[in-house]
Design an enzyme around this catalytic site. Structure first.
Site: not given
Length: 145
Positions: A22, A66, A116
């Site tokens: 998670h 999530d 990035y």
């Protein structure tokens, strides 16, 4: 072979998805994304010959997003001054996300270098052969219930 696993999911990808917990994040990267230099700390799984939408669809059959995060999905936003139109692949992503996570798939649009940097901390990067520009997508894994 296993039943119920999308054919596009390689054994290596399945193993890495099963290791994620998670809050871990993964990037499904287009063919131009610097997977190996950005992903020095991440596991890089090759999915050459496949596009981001088909990998996204398969991955979301196996992991939830999530629900404790307002925006569990992130895209690399168009660089200011780039005359690129809004990528049509983003519409495909919205359809796939709505199919698998109809109630919770808000998207964060991130500046290129911020994306990035976040990708550097991802658990995994899936390197595809996607040719569409701005096709990188980051997912935050949720709790399997």
């Amino acid at each position: 072979m296993l039943k119920g696993i999308p054919d596009i999911i390689s054994p290596d990808l399945l193993m890495e998805l099963s290791k994620m917990g998670h809050g871990d994040e993964l990037v499904i990267a287009d063919g131009n994304f610097p997977c190996h230099s950005v992903g020095k700390q991440a596991t890089v799984i090759r999915a050459d010959g496949h596009g981001v939408p088909e990998i996204l669809d398969a991955v979301l059959q196996l992991i939830p997003l999530d629900t404790y995060t307002k925006k569990p999905v992130a895209l690399m936003d168009i660089v200011e001054g780039d005359d690129c139109p809004v990528p049509s692949v983003w519409q495909e992503y919205n359809k796939i996300l709505a199919k698998h996570e109809p109630d919770h798939h808000e998207i964060e649009y991130m500046e290129r270098f911020d994306f990035y940097e976040r990708a550097r901390n991802a658990y995994m990067i899936i390197a595809t052969g996607e040719r569409a520009v701005y096709a990188n997508i980051l997912l935050k894994k949720g709790v399997v219930k």
